[in-house]
Structures are given as structure tokens and as C-alpha cells.
Write an enzyme that holds these catalytic residues in place. Structure first.
Site, PDB file in Angstrom:
ATOM      1  N   LYS A  87       0.690  -1.155   0.107  1.00 38.94           N
ATOM      2  CA  LYS A  87      -0.121  -0.120  -0.037  1.00 38.94           C
ATOM      3  C   LYS A  87       0.919   1.231  -0.082  1.00 38.94           C
ATOM      4  O   LYS A  87       1.849   1.214   0.543  1.00 38.94           O
ATOM      5  CB  LYS A  87      -0.852  -0.192   1.153  1.00 38.94           C
ATOM      6  CG  LYS A  87      -1.928   1.064   1.206  1.00 38.94           C
ATOM      7  CD  LYS A  87      -2.786   1.079   2.363  1.00 38.94           C
ATOM      8  CE  LYS A  87      -4.119   2.026   2.597  1.00 38.94           C
ATOM      9  NZ  LYS A  87      -4.791   1.941   3.819  1.00 38.94           N
ATOM     10  N   SER A  94      -9.736   1.857   2.725  1.00 35.13           N
ATOM     11  CA  SER A  94      -8.876   2.876   1.791  1.00 35.13           C
ATOM     12  C   SER A  94      -7.787   1.902   1.117  1.00 35.13           C
ATOM     13  O   SER A  94      -7.240   2.544   0.067  1.00 35.13           O
ATOM     14  CB  SER A  94      -8.098   3.834   2.607  1.00 35.13           C
ATOM     15  OG  SER A  94      -7.107   3.159   3.804  1.00 35.13           O
ATOM     16  N   SER A 121     -10.082  -0.373   6.765  1.00 39.97           N
ATOM     17  CA  SER A 121      -9.384  -0.160   5.480  1.00 39.97           C
ATOM     18  C   SER A 121      -8.700  -1.371   4.987  1.00 39.97           C
ATOM     19  O   SER A 121      -8.263  -1.421   3.790  1.00 39.97           O
ATOM     20  CB  SER A 121      -8.469   0.930   5.301  1.00 39.97           C
ATOM     21  OG  SER A 121      -8.950   2.235   5.487  1.00 39.97           O
TER      22      SER A 121
END
Lengths: 501, 491
Positions: free
Chosen positions: B80, B155, B179
Site C-alpha cells: 500500500k 482505503s 480499511s
């Protein structure tokens, strides 16, 4: 304009002190600390890592050594060490503050509620309350000068100091005289140096003082007037502390006469000290205007201190300067001034005590003190080091004291003997003997030297015989030279007189 | 299938270790797949071509020399975009950090490397991990591999989409309020949020420091367990990481027989979930019961207090965490002439941060302000404690909590325009972060009101530091549903 006469005028001062702790690494990361002697000369921005520069993803980790140093100072000031304290973020923006917040301790400081007693200018002993002492991190520095000189049109940031452990000590407003504040500040510096938590070099900003000052005046009609509190920021000399408080003592009365403002919420202001004009200058009107949005730092765990840890740290605290001074004066009969010189450096103090405790010195602290502060201090001064760094052993110095006490060496031999001792581990008497410094008491040897001197200086000898006693000096000089300084001048003179009738 | 698209971490590891495949082959195929297909989902923002191939070469040389290349040998990993790597740039989905290069690796990446895993790129995410749809990403929204008109959740949308689409077998995400789990649910993969303190946060760009936790996306529970074993455990660089190694989280057999599954009534309230989601979860409950599990109803009345509590605490921490992005040392700095340093800050931050980030910074600044602190921040901390106690009580009567991961399947891009409706996507996930417990989302089937064919996620939650039970139970349920990852539409 208020022109009512003032019946009494009382100064009230509380003091905040920032001490940069000389841990090897910074408060929240392993990068070296600029306040440590080994790293103080580092080039700008060389003591920086991801944590110091607040790079994305970096996290702080508490330096235990800084906590222990703070506990030491706290304990020496009679504070309670909190079993539970925590870290809070003080949020504000400034280019010298990389994270946009400073990690500090807000409502649960490490040390609480202590006291320290000073000899007041009023002639009595005064107890100064210590409100709290907490740990935080220092900021970086902003400058407008390029490294190596030359000015720069913008601002330059140096992050070497960012993250240096900073102990903030806060006293109660217990001072009523500027000189007492200075006495306290100086003793605190001595104490911190003694504990080894800072070198305490004021010019380097190792300690910074911030007095909170106001006046309590009783007017002729009995009304009590308290002037608004003024905090003077960042004083880094005792002269500035004294000057700032004395200046505020006059200025606040004048200000009140002009504007009539009194103490109250929002009335606190911040001033700086102008070292050239010797006045305080307004920096910020309302302290309360700042909202630092303190909240517990979620990156750090609380500091939990158990009794065993406190006791372990307490056991490392040496006898403090104040107690030693009392002992030196009371038990050893030293002059206070001399005691203070010995107490300035912990290593010197310890060296002094080691010499006194050595059997050869016969426990004659006054003689040891004299030797240390005269001949040895002179030699140290020449070499640009401390008394205990000359390479002299305590036993050797005690040996010199013994040689003098027993009149086995002349006063003129002390300096050369010390020089030789600083280069060897041999005992003082052996070195003195080898160097022919021991006073010669052998009469026939003495007579031979005297006769040789008379023969070599016939004119001077005649002069003495004819009563011109001043000429004896030349003969004596000859003897002393021949003896290599080992002859006792008094004995030589007597012998020469005897031989010359 | 022949190109190894859906191969597991275990499978790749075994093949590379035994020499039946080389790591270079695996990485070459992976990079080609990403190059070819990334456009479809925008999962990756940055691909580490050279570094990944070089790392693969090193793994192969180790194998050749008979050295142990590690338990994730040759496994490609998506990282990420808020987790620091020394390869490429680290942008957190924000203009603020466009072009920023991290000089250090996060602890998790360092651990993945030493276990033989190979970071292949940074995956897109909501800006600074603030969002539930990956639409706030400055580098373009990520699209759902099951339907490119839909969001992947967020997210960590890029990581979820990459694993769901079969681009990589493993990706890391971060979970502050859901997330990892929510996008895993929407993209049809396994997403694990470990207990707070299990995984080091060093190198994770902080959003809500007391809530953030890094975790893996995979296509099987045992792969997630393997990844956790590698990245978990104490790290001296993160004081909030918990002492000890991660050995106690090693996945064990947790048979359905004897397993006590708690189903919170608030999670299954009729009307709160999309019909297919409710039906799917109920079906799994039924099968688990027939498999021998004891299903008990539990009461978590504070479930719906989670979101409002979260939106005080997380923004408060974020407002402070994001203060370092001031344009002084790195990151976006305005080109405009500014008269003061305050103006420089304001202009740089206004240009560098997107709308949602600015909204949360303002919200956080407000709740920490003097005069409001007690009413908001302190009150929120009190509720947080109550939520934790509520979970403690619930776990007295059960081993795991079960429910939907999110109330809905993936929604259409641009369909949730008001922040509040977006925030409610996390209603079942935030409280695990509040309480610091662990949770995992596993895919249980396809469905959806609008034509179906979208993954449905089921969430299991367990006590803090009881990942062994969480993952064991998840694997037992996984066997009941046989999700079928290869059904995802490919290019």
C-alpha cells in the site's frame, strides 16, 4: 496615571529552567545528541535521522537514560517520582519543529513536589518549592548565517538540536529577591553538573532560565495591587537573570502607574532580554492566545516507574555539593570560597577527597586544598585541563603534602616535583629522591658546597667578612645550584656565616 | 490458470524452494501481468520492475547455493502506498507527497524481504488512507476487478483490487477503521486486521496512530496467516508493538465442532444490510451450525456509536500526525510567493491536501481545541473504553464474533457523494480498531442488488492477540464456502 504612593513593594518570582541533558543519543531516537560533549561540534544537520527530520512513517522510541537523568535531578531536588507519567503532544507550527508538535509531558510530569533550600540574601535559609520537573524534546535552530560565516537572505534550519532531551524544572513563586533567584540558578547548575546530566555551559544554551515576575504592592490607602505576570524567555546567563528581574522590578511599577493593568486572566505577557540596552522587551501580549491542543501521544507508551527503579537510580546519586560544602567548611575548616572552587567539578571534588583520605596526607584537608588550588591549579591551567586530569595520582599528591609537612622538600621543589609526578606513577618521595630534591641534612656535604662557594666567589666572601651581608646571596645561590635545590636555604645561610666568622 | 494467476503464497514458495520454478520466472510473469492489466483497475501506482527482478535473482542464487530463501521465497507483494519502501516513491495517494522517496524501509517490508518476499510495487489508496472507496486518491480512483464501474472499497483499495484481480497473491494494507477488511470484502479476497500492537507500525505513514494496523490481503486464510507470521512480532522501533514473536498467532485447526460463534444482533438487524449480504451471511451461519458450531446471539448495543466516536479520535490524531507535511523539509511546497512562513504553510497544505484530508484535519483540530476537548475528545475516549468493555463481555460467551464485513457489496464510483454515507461503510469494522481486537474478512459468495456478481464478505472478530483462534475459525468457514477466486473477470 496613578500617582498614589506605594507603602510596600514586594517582588514575586517563580523560575522555569530548561536543562539540556547530555545523554549519548536523542530523546526519542538513537541518533547522537548534540548536548553530549562528543557531538557538540557537529556540522549543521549531521545529527539527523528519519525520526529527527519527521520523515513519513518514522516513530519515536523513548530514551531510558534521559528518564533516569531526570529522575536523578528530581530526587536531588526532593521530588516525588510519579509511578505513572505519560507523553503528550504540544501542537504548533514552526520551521524548527519538524513534526509540527513537540513531545512533552503535560498533566502527568515525571517529577512532582520537591524543595531546595538556599542561603538567602536576607541572611536566612529559604525553602524554594519545586512544582514539577518534566521531560520534553528540544527544537532545532533557525539561523540567517551560513556555516563558516556570511549572511543568508532567508532562514536556515539546523536540526542538530531537534530532539535533544530537555528537562524543564518549574519552581513555586517563592523568590522575593533577584539575587536569590541567581543563587538558586547557580546552585542548580552546580547540582546538575555534579549529577553529570549536563556540562552546564551557559553560552552553549545547556541551561536556559525563564523567570515569571510580578509585584505585589500595598498602596498608602491599604489597597493591594498585583501587577500582571511577565515571563522573560530564554535567559542564558546569570547576569541576564539578575538584570531582567531587576529591570522588571522597576518597569512593572512604572507600567502600572501608566496603564493601571493588574494581574488577571489573559494579562500575562512574554518579554525577552536585550543584553546591550539591559532592558526587557515585549514579545507577545497574551500568553493564552496560543492553543497547543495537547493530547496524549499515541506513538508512545506511558512511563511506569516502580519503587525498585527509583531506589536503583537514587543509589547512583552522589553526595550533593551543598552537603559537601557544609562538611568541608564545618569539619575541615576550609574557606567557603575555596570549597566552592573544589565543588565546581565533581571529578575535582572527588580527587580532593581521595587525597584527603589517603594516609600520607594525614587528613590535612587545608594543606591538600592549598596545594590543589595553588601549585596544582597553576599547572592545570598551563596545560588547559582540570586538576584531576594532570596524570597525578591521589597518593602522589598526598605524598607531596607529606614531604612538605616533614620539611623533606623545599617550597621551590614543589613545582618541578609535580611536573615529574605527572609523568610517572612512582611515589612522590622516590621521585623527589631520584631528582635530588630531598633536603640535604648531611653537614659535611653542606660544608663542602659552602667552601667551594667561598673559593669560587672570593670577592663576595670578603664582602661578607667585612660586614656587607647583602653579598651572602651570591654565595647562597652558588650552594643552592651545586646542591640542585636540595639544600635547605636557612641551614646554608647559617653555615656560610659560621665559615666566614 | 496456466500463468499461475491464482497461485497461493504457499504454492509459489514451495515451487521456488524446490526449484521447480525460479523466482525470476514468477516475478517476470507478475510484472508482465501488472503491465498488461493494471490499467483496468489502477491498482498499482508505481511498479518496481528492476528492483523486483534483482531481488528475484538473489532468491534464485540462494536456492542454487542450497541456502534457505525464507518462508515467502519468490512471493510477489503489493505494498500500500502509505507503507515505506526504499524502492520507488511513497505518495500516500496525495499530491503532498508526489515524487517523495523514502530513505528507509518499513519494518514490515524489511521482514517480508528477509523472508524472501519481493515487493513489486506501491498500490493506490485513499489519500492518507482517509476514505472507504479509494476515490480520494490523487492518482485516480481504483476500480473493482469484479466490475470496473464500481469502487474496490477503501482505503486499501489498490491492494484489495490487485489481489482480487489475481495480479499478486499477497498485498499489504493498513486498517484504521476497516480499511483492510472492507475492501477485501468488496474485492473478493481475504483481508486481515491484526490486533493493535501485533504488527510494527514503523514505516507506516500515520493516520490514527492508536488505531492503525498493517495487515495482509491474500486469497486464502492460510496465506494470510503465513504473511502475519512474517510481519508480526515485537519491533524496537515501535513502542506500541507488543513484546514477543508472532509464534502464538500461528494458525491452528479450530474445528467447527465446539466453536462458539457469537452473532451480534446489531450486525444482522433486518434492513441494515443489502438482502444478498444478509442472506449470504445467514447461510454460512446455518452451515456452521450444521457443522457442529454453537451459535449464540450477542448484544453489542454500542455498535452504532463506533462511527461517531471514530470520527473524533481518528481525525484528532490525524490533525497532529499530518502537521509534519508543511512543505519545509519535503513534500509539496507552493510556487506562489508568500509573505510569511504561516502563509507558506497554508498555501502548501491547501494545494497539497485534498478535500477529505482537509475536512478531517479541521475536524481533528476542532475537537482538540481548548474548550471543546472534554466535550469531544475526552468523551470519545470514554466511549472507546466502553466499546472495549462491551467486546470483553461478548467474548465471555463466544470465541469469535461473526457478521457481514460491510452492509453492502461494492457500490458504483461516484455514488456516495456525502461524507456521512461513505463513513457508514465502516459501521461493522471500526469498533475492532477502537478495541484493538483482531478481525478478518473472508469472501463467502457473489451477489448484489444490481445484477449480482459482486463479492460478499463475512467478518470474524476475536479477542486481542487471539489470531490463532480467529484464523483457525476463518479457515474452517472458508472450507464451507469454497469461494472460487478464479471467477473474477479477467482481461
Amino acid at each position: 496615571m496613578n500617582d498614589q504612593p506605594v507603602r510596600t513593594k514586594q517582588l514575586k518570582v517563580g523560575l522555569e529552567i530548561h536543562v539540556e541533558l547530555q545523554t549519548r543519543s536523542k530523546m526519542f531516537t538513537r541518533t547522537p545528541n548534540v548536548a553530549h560533549p562528543e557531538f557538540e561540534g557537529a556540522d549543521p544537520n549531521t545529527l539527523v535521522d528519519p525520526v529527527v527530520a519527521a520523515l513519513p512513517g518514522s516513530l519515536p522510541v523513548m530514551n531510558k537514560a534521559a528518564v533516569e537523568m531526570s529522575m536523578m535531578v528530581g530526587l536531588a531536588l526532593g521530588c516525588e517520582i510519579s509511578e505513572f507519567s505519560k507523553w503528550d503532544r504540544k501542537n504548533y507550527y514552526y520551521p524548527d519543529l519538524p513534526k509540527g508538535y513537540q513531545i512533552s509531558q503535560y498533566d502527568l510530569p515525571l517529577c512532582l513536589d520537591g524543595a531546595y533550600t538556599i542561603d538567602s540574601v536576607h541572611g536566612d535559609r529559604r525553602r524554594i518549592g519545586i512544582t514539577r520537573a518534566h521531560l520534553e524534546e528540544d527544537t532545532g535552530k533557525l539561523g540567517h548565517e551560513l556555516p563558516g560565516g556570511g549572511s543568508y537572505p532567508g532562514s536556515l534550519v539546523d536540526l542538530n538540536r531537534a530532539g535533544t532531551p530537555l528537562l524543564e524544572i518549574v519552581t513555586e513563586p517563592d523568590f522575593d529577591h533577584a539575587e536569590d533567584v541567581v543563587t538558586f540558578a547557580q546552585e542548580l547548575r552546580g547540582l546538575c553538573r555534579f549529577l553529570g546530566v549536563t556540562q552546564g555551559v551557559m553560552q552553549k544554551g545547556h541551561m536556559r532560565f525563564e523567570p515569571n515576575i510580578n509585584l505585589e504592592m500595598v498602596l498608602d490607602d491599604g489597597t493591594v495591587v498585583k501587577t500582571p505576570i511577565v515571563e522573560v524567555k530564554n535567559l542564558n546567563s546569570f547576569r541576564a537573570v539578575l538584570g531582567a528581574i531587576q529591570h522588571e522590578y522597576d518597569r512593572q511599577e512604572r507600567a502600572w502607574r501608566e496603564d493601571g493593568l493588574v494581574m488577571g486572566p489573559g494579562a500575562k505577557s512574554t518579554r525577552g532580554w536585550d543584553d546591550e540596552r539591559l532592558v526587557t522587551v515585549l514579545q507577545r501580549e497574551k500568553e493564552d492566545a496560543h492553543d497547543y491542543r495537547y493530547f496524549p501521544d499515541p506513538d508512545l507508551v506511558p512511563v511506569v516507574v516502580d519503587r525498585a527503579w527509583v531506589e536503583e537510580v537514587r543509589s547512583r546519586i552522589p553526595e550533593l555539593p551543598s552537603s559537601r560544602r557544609e562538611r568541608y567548611v564545618r569539619d575541615h575548616g576550609l574557606r567557603e570560597k575555596d570549597a566552592d572552587v573544589l565543588l565546581e567539578e565533581r571529578s575535582v571534588t572527588e580527587f580532593f577527597e581521595a587525597v584527603v583520605e589517603h594516609p600520607d596526607s594525614g587528613g590535612d584537608a587545608a594543606a591538600v586544598c592549598k596545594l590543589l588550588l595553588n601549585q596544582i591549579a597553576k599547572l592545570a591551567n598551563e596545560r588547559g585541563c582540570l586538576i584531576d586530569q594532570l596524570g597525578l595520582e591521589a597518593a602522589q599528591v598526598a605524598g607531596v603534602v607529606a614531604l612538605r609537612r616533614e620539611d623533606r622538600i623545599g617550597a621551590q621543589s614543589i613545582d618541578p616535583l609535580l611536573v615529574r609526578l605527572s609523568e610517572t606513577d612512582e611515589p612522590a618521595d622516590a621521585v623527589a629522591e631520584l631528582a635530588g630534591m630531598l633536603v640535604v641534612r648531611d653537614d659535611s656535604q653542606l660544608e663542602q658546597w659552602c667552601l667551594a662557594a667561598i673559593e669560587a666567589n672570593a670577592q663576595a666572601a670578603d664582602d661578607v667578612r667585612s660586614g656587607k651581608m647583602a653579598a651572602i646571596g651570591r654565595l647562597m645561590g652558588h650552594v643552592m645550584k651545586a646542591s640542585g635545590g636540595s639544600a635547605d636555604a636557612k641551614v646554608v645561610q647559617a653555615k656560610l656565616r659560621e665559615l666566614l666568622g | 490458470m496456466s500463468d499461475g494467476r491464482f497461485e497461493s503464497c504457499h504454492g509459489i514458495r514451495d515451487a521456488v524452494r524446490s526449484g521447480t520454478r525460479t523466482a525470476v520466472e514468477v516475478i517476470t510473469e507478475t510484472l508482465a501481468r501488472i503491465d498488461r492489466e493494471n490499467e483496468r483497475t489502477n491498482s498499482f501506482r508505481d511498479v518496481f520492475h528492476e528492483e523486483a527482478l534483482a531481488a528475484a535473482g538473489r532468491i534464485d542464487r540462494m536456492v542454487a547455493k542450497g541456502e534457505d530463501p525464507g518462508v515467502l521465497a519468490g512471493v510477489p507483494v503489493g505494498i500500500k502506498d502509505n507503507i515505506a519502501t526504499t524502492e520507488g516513491t511513497l505518495c500516500c495517494g496525495s499530491r503532498m507527497l508526489e515524487g517523495y522517496r523514502s530513505p528507509f524501509d518499513s519494518t514490515v517490508v524489511e521482514r517480508l524481504r528477509s523472508a524472501g518476499a519481493i515487493p513489486v510495487g506501491h498500490t493506490n489508496c485513499d489519500e492518507f488512507a482517509m476514505g472507504s472507496s479509494t476515490e480520494t486518491c490523487y492518482f485516480g480512483a481504483v476500480r473493482n476487478p469484479w466490475d470496473p464501474a464500481r469502487v474496490p472499497g477503501g482505503s486499501s483499495g489498490g491492494s484489495a483490487a490487485a489481489v482480487g484481480a489475481g495480479l499478486v497473491p499477497l498485498a499489504l494494507g493498513s486498517d484504521t477503521g476497516g480499511s483492510i477488511r472492507q475492501p477485501a470484502s468488496m474485492c473478493g479476497c481475504v483481508g486481515l486486521k491484526p490486533s493493535y500492537g501485533r504488527v510494527s507500525r514503523y514505516g507506516l505513514v500515520a493516520f490514527g496512530s492508536s488505531l492503525d494496523q498493517i495487515g495482509p490481503f491474500t486469497r486464502s486464510v492460510s496465506d494470510a496467516a503465513l504473511a502475519l507470521e512474517v510481519i508480526g512480532g515485537f519491533d524496537r522501533l515501535d513502542s506500541t508493538s507488543v513484546e514477543g514473536t508472532c509464534e502464538d498467532c500461528r494458525i491452528g485447526e479450530v474445528p467447527l465442532e465446539g466453536l462458539r460463534i457469537g452473532v451480534p444482533v446489531q450486525y444482522m438487524d433486518p434492513g441494515s444490510n443489502e438482502p444478498d449480504v444478509a442472506r449470504g451471511v445467514e447461510e454460512v451461519i446455518e452451515r456452521a451450525r450444521s457443522g457442529g458450531a454453537t451459535v449464540v446471539e450477542v448484544d453489542l448495543p454500542l455498535t452504532d456509536k463506533g462511527i461517531s466516536t471514530y470520527y473524533v479520535i481518528a481525525p484528532a490524531e490525524a490533525s497532529s500526525n499530518l502537521a509534519r507535511f508543511d512543505g519545509i523539509r519535503y513534500g509539496h511546497r507552493t510556487d506562489r510567493a508568500t509573505a510569511s512562513v504561516d502563509e507558506l504553510y497554508a498555501a502548501s497544505r491547501a494545494e497539497g491536501f485534498g478535500e477529505e484530508v482537509q475536512r478531517r484535519i479541521m475536524l481533528g483540530t476542532y475537537v482538540l481545541s481548548s474548550g471543546y476537548y472534554d466535550a469531544y475528545y475526552n468523551r470519545a475516549l470514554q466511549v472507546r473504553r466502553l466499546i472495549k468493555e462491551e467486546f470483553d463481555r461478548a467474548f465471555e460467551s463466544c470465541d469469535v464474533l461473526l457478521g457481514p464485513t460491510a452492509p453492502t457489496t461494492a457500490f458504483k464510483l461516484g455514488s456516495k457523494l456525502d461524507p456521512m454515507s461513505m463513513y457508514l461503510c465502516d459501521v461493522y469494522t471500526v469498533n475492532a480498531n477502537m478495541a484493538g481486537i483482531c478481525g478478518v474478512s473472508i469472501p463467502i459468495g457473489l451477489g448484489g442488488t444490481d445484477g449480482g456478481g459482486l463479492p460478499i464478505g463475512l467478518q470474524l472478530q476475536a479477542r486481542a492477540f487471539d489470531e490463532a483462534t480467529l484464523l483457525g475459525a476463518a479457515r474452517s468457514l472458508e472450507r464451507l464456502v469454497e469461494f472460487g477466486y478464479e471467477r473474477v473477470p479477467c482481461v
